[in-house]
Scaffold this active site. Structure first.
Site, PDB file in Angstrom:
ATOM      1  N   CYS A 167       0.821  -1.213   0.000  1.00  0.00           N
ATOM      2  CA  CYS A 167       0.000   0.000   0.000  1.00  0.00           C
ATOM      3  C   CYS A 167       0.854   1.263   0.000  1.00  0.00           C
ATOM      4  O   CYS A 167       0.498   2.262  -0.638  1.00  0.00           O
ATOM      5  CB  CYS A 167      -0.961   0.007   1.183  1.00  0.00           C
ATOM      6  SG  CYS A 167      -0.177  -0.169   2.801  1.00  0.00           S
ATOM      7  N   HIS A 180      -1.970   1.067   7.597  1.00  0.00           N
ATOM      8  CA  HIS A 180      -2.306   1.113   6.183  1.00  0.00           C
ATOM      9  C   HIS A 180      -2.023   2.512   5.648  1.00  0.00           C
ATOM     10  O   HIS A 180      -2.110   3.503   6.389  1.00  0.00           O
ATOM     11  CB  HIS A 180      -3.788   0.762   5.989  1.00  0.00           C
ATOM     12  CG  HIS A 180      -4.233   0.735   4.561  1.00  0.00           C
ATOM     13  ND1 HIS A 180      -3.676  -0.097   3.619  1.00  0.00           N
ATOM     14  CD2 HIS A 180      -5.192   1.462   3.907  1.00  0.00           C
ATOM     15  CE1 HIS A 180      -4.273   0.094   2.453  1.00  0.00           C
ATOM     16  NE2 HIS A 180      -5.184   1.047   2.601  1.00  0.00           N
TER      17      HIS A 180
END
Length: 455
Positions: A169, A409
């Protein structure tokens, strides 16, 4: 393809003397040749409003007399004197007071472009529009390839989600930021990269295909880090292009866009002698912890930059002063000698404590849509009285969601076109607004120079 200004401007152009006056004003005040002392002196001595005596903002010259005025007083002058055409002295744009708007004219564009080509540097807005006169070859291509792509405010051309291949990510966010860096995007979309290496071994070629893929909607994957991309761009450039550049300036597109120059001044506290060094810088890593002296934490990007450029006492060690020849306590200060086209900021939200414990600093750090870097620039005694435009526009923000680097994230906000923002969460792309971007936590911030100076 051509463009003509309003009928007021067409009437103004009928007098050849008006065009000569326009050309002279543009040459002296807009693209003044810094190598000509007479021209530079004329500009410096006369670049002020004749009413309030200020040097701006938005200084204009009336093209029907010898009046120069700021944004307020040029409008008053044009109305009182019943004059119509004026010129903005920052970018050379033509304003029609009867139309209450700036107007574009291809003939005047040719006149001003001739001035620009004769000078060393000139300014241009990041999103400035000019006409395009297609060549015979381009007309032939357009005749046989009639498929058109209409770019509207709602267009999503160039927006592509990226699949998370397992803890990728952060890489996806970096790719999104690079994809929306205007000059880097233009460089690769126009296929300026010419590779002379073995096919399949050049990272710059892979990135070029990735840029092409975002427009053509084909599937593409890549990884990119600026230092590796820099080496590949430089190593695969034609040797004649490298030789043509100045020896002290890397010709690769990465350095041209992302590299600035950091000035470090060490001042001896005994004799006040100054030792100055210069180093290239690709990004700013900014501390978020409390200041040792007063315990105050920064709460804005401006605070972080003030802290970065603040003079610091080097109390732990005495430095040999080249001026007085003795080891003395000194102070050290960083400032920016030159700014890159794209400036990136890394907010150091992760602290590594003892016993390998990692802590995240979630302090709210505000950052602006428009950033002025002028307060953090190096200054000299010979500095020009007319300051440079050091404003930057935000175009990408990367955020970390979670409590530690090992668990969390990353998402990115990117600016598409002028004021359209999108949230990139791996393969999911959703529309966002400016408030949502500015209210986000902020981990990596990317700003693009608002006014470009071309050489």
């Amino acid at each position: 393809m051509s463009a003509k200004g309003c009928h007021h401007l067409q009437g103004f152009k009928k007098d050849h003397k008006n065009l000569e006056s326009l050309k002279w004003i543009h040459a002296v005040f807009v693209v003044a040749n810094t190598h000509s002392s007479a021209t530079l002196k004329t500009k410096i001595c006369n670049s002020y409003c004749r009413t309030c005596k200020k040097r701006g903002p938005f200084l204009h010259a009336c093209l029907e007399c010898v009046f120069l005025g700021c944004h307020k007083h040029i409008r008053e002058h044009m109305k009182n004197q019943k004059h119509t055409i004026s010129m903005d002295l920052t970018y050379g744009q033509i304003h029609c007071n009867s139309c209450y708007d700036y107007v574009y004219d291809a003939e005047i564009d040719e006149i001003t472009m001739d001035n620009k080509m004769k000078c060393g540097k000139f300014k241009k807005r990041l999103f400035e529009w000019t006409s395009w006169d297609a060549t015979e070859e381009e007309r032939d291509l357009l005749t046989h390839r009639t498929k058109k792509i209409c770019i509207t405010p709602e267009s999503t051309i160039g927006l592509r989600g990226l699949w998370n291949l397992g803890n990728t990510c952060f890489m996806n966010c970096i790719i999104q930021a690079l994809m929306h860096t205007p000059l880097l995007r233009d460089y690769f979309l126009t296929k300026k990269h010419k590779c002379n290496e073995i096919p399949g071994t050049c990272l710059a070629c892979t990135v070029s295909k990735l840029f092409q893929g975002t427009i053509s909607a084909s599937t593409a994957t890549a990884t990119a880090a600026l230092d590796v991309l820099h080496r590949h761009c430089y190593d695969t450039m034609p040797k004649n292009a490298i030789a043509a550049e100045k020896k002290d300036k890397c010709p690769c597109i990465i350095d041209q866009i992302f590299t600035g120059c950091l000035q470090s001044d060490v001042v001896c506290q005994k004799c006040k002698g100054v030792s100055t060094t210069f180093d290239p810088i690709l990004d700013f890593s900014l501390d978020l912890g409390p200041v040792p002296l007063d315990g105050r934490q920064p709460c804005s990007l401006h605070d972080c930059l003030e802290r970065f450029t603040r003079a610091e006492d080097l109390e732990d060690e005495k430095i040999l002063c080249s001026n007085c020849g003795s080891h003395q306590v000194s102070t050290k200060q960083f400032t920016m000698k030159t700014l890159p086209i794209v400036v990136s900021f890394h907010l150091k939200r992760f602290q590594h404590l003892k016993n390998e414990i990692e802590k995240k600093i979630s302090t709210l750090i505000t950052f602006p849509e428009m950033l002025d870097m002028t307060p953090f620039m190096s200054r000299t005694k010979h500095e020009c009285p007319i300051p440079s435009d050091n404003r930057y526009s935000l175009f990408a923000v990367i955020n970390h969601i979670g409590n530690s680097m090992s668990a969390g994230h990353y998402i990115a906000f990117v600016r598409q076109q002028h004021n359209s923002w999108y949230k990139c969460d791996d393969h999911v792309i959703t529309r966002a607004n400016l408030k949502e971007v500015l209210d986000s936590e902020g981990y990596l911030l990317f700003y693009h120079k608002h006014v470009l100076r071309y050489e």
